[in-house]
Design a protein around this motif. Structure first.
Motif, PDB file in Angstrom:
ATOM      1  N   PRO A 105      53.577 -34.828  33.966  1.00 38.58           N
ATOM      2  CA  PRO A 105      53.127 -35.673  35.079  1.00 38.58           C
ATOM      3  C   PRO A 105      54.278 -36.122  35.989  1.00 38.58           C
ATOM      4  CG  PRO A 105      52.043 -36.339  33.052  1.00 38.58           C
ATOM      5  CD  PRO A 105      53.085 -35.343  32.661  1.00 38.58           C
ATOM      6  N   ILE A 106      55.478 -36.265  35.413  1.00 40.26           N
ATOM      7  CA  ILE A 106      56.660 -36.542  36.259  1.00 40.26           C
ATOM      8  C   ILE A 106      57.477 -35.248  36.241  1.00 40.26           C
ATOM      9  CG2 ILE A 106      58.709 -38.023  36.573  1.00 40.26           C
ATOM     10  CD1 ILE A 106      56.484 -39.904  36.409  1.00 40.26           C
ATOM     11  N   ALA A 126      53.393 -47.328  36.493  1.00 39.75           N
ATOM     12  CA  ALA A 126      54.012 -46.423  35.504  1.00 39.75           C
ATOM     13  C   ALA A 126      52.967 -45.863  34.542  1.00 39.75           C
ATOM     14  CB  ALA A 126      55.088 -47.174  34.722  1.00 39.75           C
ATOM     15  N   ASN A 169      61.091 -38.484  29.670  1.00 44.04           N
ATOM     16  CA  ASN A 169      62.534 -38.672  29.838  1.00 44.04           C
ATOM     17  C   ASN A 169      63.191 -38.850  28.462  1.00 44.04           C
ATOM     18  OD1 ASN A 169      64.703 -38.548  31.501  1.00 44.04           O
ATOM     19  ND2 ASN A 169      64.507 -40.591  32.342  1.00 44.04           N
ATOM     20  N   CYS A 180      60.496 -43.500  28.274  1.00 44.08           N
ATOM     21  CA  CYS A 180      59.261 -44.227  28.586  1.00 44.08           C
ATOM     22  C   CYS A 180      58.829 -45.116  27.416  1.00 44.08           C
ATOM     23  CB  CYS A 180      58.165 -43.214  28.899  1.00 44.08           C
ATOM     24  SG  CYS A 180      56.554 -43.971  29.077  1.00 44.08           S
ATOM     25  N   PRO A 181      58.687 -46.424  27.629  1.00 47.73           N
ATOM     26  CA  PRO A 181      58.250 -47.290  26.537  1.00 47.73           C
ATOM     27  C   PRO A 181      56.745 -47.190  26.280  1.00 47.73           C
ATOM     28  CG  PRO A 181      58.621 -48.582  28.523  1.00 47.73           C
ATOM     29  CD  PRO A 181      58.978 -47.164  28.864  1.00 47.73           C
ATOM     30  N   ASN A 221      63.155 -35.649  38.358  1.00 45.57           N
ATOM     31  CA  ASN A 221      63.691 -37.001  38.294  1.00 45.57           C
ATOM     32  C   ASN A 221      65.102 -37.004  38.896  1.00 45.57           C
ATOM     33  OD1 ASN A 221      63.868 -39.727  37.616  1.00 45.57           O
ATOM     34  ND2 ASN A 221      62.878 -39.394  35.630  1.00 45.57           N
ATOM     35  N   PHE A 271      51.448 -45.325  23.690  1.00 49.20           N
ATOM     36  CA  PHE A 271      50.193 -45.797  24.291  1.00 49.20           C
ATOM     37  C   PHE A 271      49.473 -44.619  24.955  1.00 49.20           C
ATOM     38  CE2 PHE A 271      47.479 -47.577  27.485  1.00 49.20           C
ATOM     39  CZ  PHE A 271      47.121 -48.852  27.062  1.00 49.20           C
ATOM     40  N   THR A 300      50.286 -41.456  35.554  1.00 46.15           N
ATOM     41  CA  THR A 300      50.888 -40.544  34.581  1.00 46.15           C
ATOM     42  C   THR A 300      49.864 -40.152  33.505  1.00 46.15           C
ATOM     43  OG1 THR A 300      51.685 -42.535  33.515  1.00 46.15           O
ATOM     44  CG2 THR A 300      53.306 -41.269  34.779  1.00 46.15           C
ATOM     45  N   SER A 301      49.207 -41.167  32.942  1.00 48.51           N
ATOM     46  CA  SER A 301      48.238 -40.900  31.868  1.00 48.51           C
ATOM     47  C   SER A 301      47.054 -40.100  32.396  1.00 48.51           C
ATOM     48  CB  SER A 301      47.735 -42.199  31.253  1.00 48.51           C
ATOM     49  OG  SER A 301      48.830 -42.992  30.870  1.00 48.51           O
ATOM     50  N   PRO A 304      59.062 -34.866  28.983  1.00 49.07           N
ATOM     51  CA  PRO A 304      57.930 -35.440  29.718  1.00 49.07           C
ATOM     52  C   PRO A 304      58.043 -36.959  29.853  1.00 49.07           C
ATOM     53  CG  PRO A 304      57.257 -34.787  27.503  1.00 49.07           C
ATOM     54  CD  PRO A 304      58.644 -34.260  27.709  1.00 49.07           C
ATOM     55  N   ARG A 339      69.051 -39.037  38.804  1.00 47.42           N
ATOM     56  CA  ARG A 339      69.994 -40.034  38.310  1.00 47.42           C
ATOM     57  C   ARG A 339      71.175 -40.097  39.270  1.00 47.42           C
ATOM     58  NH1 ARG A 339      66.386 -41.763  35.946  1.00 47.42           N
ATOM     59  NH2 ARG A 339      66.153 -42.158  33.729  1.00 47.42           N
ATOM     60  N   ILE A 374      54.270 -51.955  35.956  1.00 48.22           N
ATOM     61  CA  ILE A 374      53.826 -51.283  34.728  1.00 48.22           C
ATOM     62  C   ILE A 374      52.520 -50.523  34.981  1.00 48.22           C
ATOM     63  CG2 ILE A 374      53.263 -51.554  32.263  1.00 48.22           C
ATOM     64  CD1 ILE A 374      56.009 -52.523  32.659  1.00 48.22           C
ATOM     65  N   ARG A 431      66.497 -45.090  28.730  1.00 53.91           N
ATOM     66  CA  ARG A 431      65.378 -45.439  29.606  1.00 53.91           C
ATOM     67  C   ARG A 431      64.149 -44.574  29.322  1.00 53.91           C
ATOM     68  NH1 ARG A 431      67.360 -49.069  33.501  1.00 53.91           N
ATOM     69  NH2 ARG A 431      65.172 -49.582  33.769  1.00 53.91           N
TER      70      ARG A 431
HETATM   71  C1  HEM Z   1      51.490 -39.396  29.942  1.00 50.22           C
HETATM   72  C2  HEM Z   1      51.823 -40.596  30.353  1.00 50.22           C
HETATM   73  C3  HEM Z   1      53.204 -40.998  30.749  1.00 50.22           C
HETATM   74  C4  HEM Z   1      54.255 -40.229  31.158  1.00 50.22           C
HETATM   75  C5  HEM Z   1      54.313 -38.722  31.317  1.00 50.22           C
HETATM   76  C6  HEM Z   1      55.353 -41.129  31.431  1.00 50.22           C
HETATM   77  C7  HEM Z   1      56.604 -40.722  31.848  1.00 50.22           C
HETATM   78  C8  HEM Z   1      57.658 -41.581  32.090  1.00 50.22           C
HETATM   79  C9  HEM Z   1      58.985 -41.165  32.478  1.00 50.22           C
HETATM   80  C10 HEM Z   1      59.412 -39.722  32.723  1.00 50.22           C
HETATM   81  C11 HEM Z   1      59.725 -42.281  32.626  1.00 50.22           C
HETATM   82  C12 HEM Z   1      61.212 -42.366  32.986  1.00 50.22           C
HETATM   83  C13 HEM Z   1      61.408 -42.604  34.447  1.00 50.22           C
HETATM   84  C14 HEM Z   1      62.888 -42.649  34.772  1.00 50.22           C
HETATM   85  O1  HEM Z   1      63.697 -42.976  33.932  1.00 50.22           O
HETATM   86  O2  HEM Z   1      63.239 -42.325  35.882  1.00 50.22           O
HETATM   87  C15 HEM Z   1      58.884 -43.413  32.324  1.00 50.22           C
HETATM   88  C16 HEM Z   1      59.277 -44.725  32.396  1.00 50.22           C
HETATM   89  C17 HEM Z   1      58.456 -45.800  32.164  1.00 50.22           C
HETATM   90  N1  HEM Z   1      57.154 -45.762  31.693  1.00 50.22           N
HETATM   91 FE1  HEM Z   1      56.099 -44.093  31.315  1.00 50.22          FE
HETATM   92  N2  HEM Z   1      54.949 -42.418  31.190  1.00 50.22           N
HETATM   93  C18 HEM Z   1      53.647 -42.388  30.766  1.00 50.22           C
HETATM   94  C19 HEM Z   1      52.852 -43.463  30.412  1.00 50.22           C
HETATM   95  C20 HEM Z   1      53.257 -44.772  30.431  1.00 50.22           C
HETATM   96  C21 HEM Z   1      52.440 -45.895  30.014  1.00 50.22           C
HETATM   97  C22 HEM Z   1      51.023 -45.771  29.447  1.00 50.22           C
HETATM   98  C23 HEM Z   1      53.180 -47.023  30.226  1.00 50.22           C
HETATM   99  C24 HEM Z   1      52.836 -48.459  29.951  1.00 50.22           C
HETATM  100  C25 HEM Z   1      51.860 -48.857  29.170  1.00 50.22           C
HETATM  101  C26 HEM Z   1      54.467 -46.604  30.768  1.00 50.22           C
HETATM  102  C27 HEM Z   1      55.477 -47.454  31.116  1.00 50.22           C
HETATM  103  C28 HEM Z   1      56.716 -47.048  31.568  1.00 50.22           C
HETATM  104  C29 HEM Z   1      57.763 -47.967  31.989  1.00 50.22           C
HETATM  105  C30 HEM Z   1      57.680 -49.487  32.001  1.00 50.22           C
HETATM  106  C31 HEM Z   1      58.857 -47.181  32.359  1.00 50.22           C
HETATM  107  C32 HEM Z   1      60.215 -47.668  32.865  1.00 50.22           C
HETATM  108  C33 HEM Z   1      61.188 -47.785  31.704  1.00 50.22           C
HETATM  109  C34 HEM Z   1      62.605 -48.142  32.139  1.00 50.22           C
HETATM  110  O3  HEM Z   1      62.923 -48.017  33.321  1.00 50.22           O
HETATM  111  O4  HEM Z   1      63.398 -48.518  31.269  1.00 50.22           O
HETATM  112  N3  HEM Z   1      54.475 -45.242  30.861  1.00 50.22           N
HETATM  113  N4  HEM Z   1      57.634 -42.964  31.976  1.00 50.22           N
END
Ligand code: HEM
Length: 341
Positions: A205-206, A142, A278, A284-285, A209, A289, A146-147, A276, A211, A139, A282
């Motif tokens: 930021p990502i 993740a 996804n 982003c949870p 991707n 935040f 990104t942030s 951004p 699949r 986590i 799946r």
């Molecule tokens: C600007 C900030 C962020 C961006 C752009 C972002 C972007 C993403 C993206 C694109 C994915 C999907 C990845 C995939 O499916 O291949 C993802 C998944 C995830 N993100 Fe974020 N994220 C951000 C911030 C955060 C924060 C702050 C957290 C936790 C506090 C977080 C936790 C997660 C988690 C746990 C996943 C995996 C979810 C899963 O596989 O079901 N992300 N994020």
């Protein structure tokens, strides 16, 4: 903020954002901040930050190598992973011990409510210390880079767009009249929300991707000479999709797709052309935040500083630095002038 220059001296806000998000991420997930934003950061915190950055870069290299990943070698990568584990492991073990203690206290009705942290919640699940550490680091990876990338892209544009900056500051001053922002304030600031959406559009930021089809699949478009016919994707086939270029396509966003223009969000209601975080199951949870954290940071800088501007030596167009996430290649250099200064 207290440690930042107040007199118009340039500072790399990207470097700042990476430290800030490491401190926030460790505080939220582990309950103990790495404290690396503080100029007096401990040697342990500094070593952890160095090791975490190097570890994330190594992970990115391994992902790129795909099936050749086992051939990846970097002596520092191994050292960095060890350091990260040595930093996190004692915190994880203490949390598991505390959870066990709380469990038996709750049994005898003498427990008390503790502050929520992700680690404390995980530690009470009864999983192994290694698995607990892996979940927490997953986590943190993740959440952190990104942030930080979103924040540095936001500062990059803020410093180059005095007109947009003035509109943002006016909104902040109107809404808050000098007080600290609350959750509802941040949600209510329309122009700020448009600004952040626009930063995520032009600088996701990502940026790409992948699949893999888990069964034979027919996608509705993408085939034929002009890409408008259905296309067959056999089971096991990897499909790479480019978020960065989709976010800049003129046929989807208009002739000004390459321009940073928050006002476009007054009318656009995108679906899968804006990804951004996804989409689908799946998604982003952590998106709320991240949006809240970034909004808070921008508001506080707009309150504290009357001017954020790019130094004359840093006027070149945006370049990418793509590791696991995509940040600003040249850094996000900003001259900060304190209000009333
Ligand atoms: C600007 C900030 C962020 C961006 C752009 C972002 C972007 C993403 C993206 C694109 C994915 C999907 C990845 C995939 O499916 O291949 C993802 C998944 C995830 N993100 Fe974020 N994220 C951000 C911030 C955060 C924060 C702050 C957290 C936790 C506090 C977080 C936790 C997660 C988690 C746990 C996943 C995996 C979810 C899963 O596989 O079901 N992300 N994020």
């Amino acid at each position: 903020m207290a440690a930042l220059p107040k007199d118009g001296q340039a500072v790399d806000m990207q470097e700042w954002a990476f430290r800030f998000t490491l401190d926030v991420g460790t505080e939220f997930l582990l309950g103990t901040s790495s404290g690396v934003l503080d100029p007096q950061a401990t040697e342990l915190g500094r070593r952890f930050a160095w090791a975490f950055n190097l570890g994330v870069d190594g992970v990115a290299q391994k992902i790129r190598l795909g099936s050749l990943a086992p051939l990846y070698y970097n002596a520092d990568y191994g050292k960095a992973c060890k350091m990260v584990h040595e930093y996190v492991d004692p915190i994880v073990l203490a949390a598991i011990e505390a959870a066990q203690k709380t469990g038996s206290e709750r049994h005898s009705n003498v427990g008390e409510e503790k502050r929520y942290t992700f680690l404390a919640a995980l530690a009470s699940e009864g999983i192994s210390p290694k698995k607990t550490r892996d979940h927490v680091l997953n986590i943190l990876i993740a959440a952190r880079d990104t942030s930080a990338c979103l924040m540095s892209a936001a500062f990059f544009e803020l410093a180059r767009q005095p007109g947009i900056q003035a509109k943002l500051r006016a909104e902040v001053d109107r809404q808050l009249e000098g007080r600290l922002p609350r959750y509802d304030d941040l949600k209510d600031m329309t122009y700020l929300n448009w600004f952040i959406k626009e930063a995520l559009r032009l600088y996701p930021p990502i940026p790409m991707n992948i699949r893999v089809a888990n069964k034979d699949t027919m996608l509705p478009v993408g085939g034929g000479p002009d890409g408008s016919a259905p296309i067959f994707v056999p089971a096991g086939q990897e499909v790479v999709y480019q978020i960065f270029s989709t976010h800049r396509r003129r046929d989807l966003w208009g002739e000004d797709a390459d321009q940073f223009r928050p006002e476009r969000w007054e009318t656009v209601r995108p679906h899968f052309q804006y990804l951004p975080f996804n989409g689908g199951p799946r998604i982003c949870p952590g998106q709320q935040f991240a949006l809240l954290e970034t909004s808070f940071v921008l508001v506080r800088f707009l309150q504290e500083y009357s001017r954020l501007e790019a130094p004359a030596t840093s006027q070149q167009p945006w370049t990418e630095n793509y590791t696991l996430t995509c940040s600003v290649g040249q850094g996000s250099w900003v001259k900060l002038t304190k209000r009333g200064g």
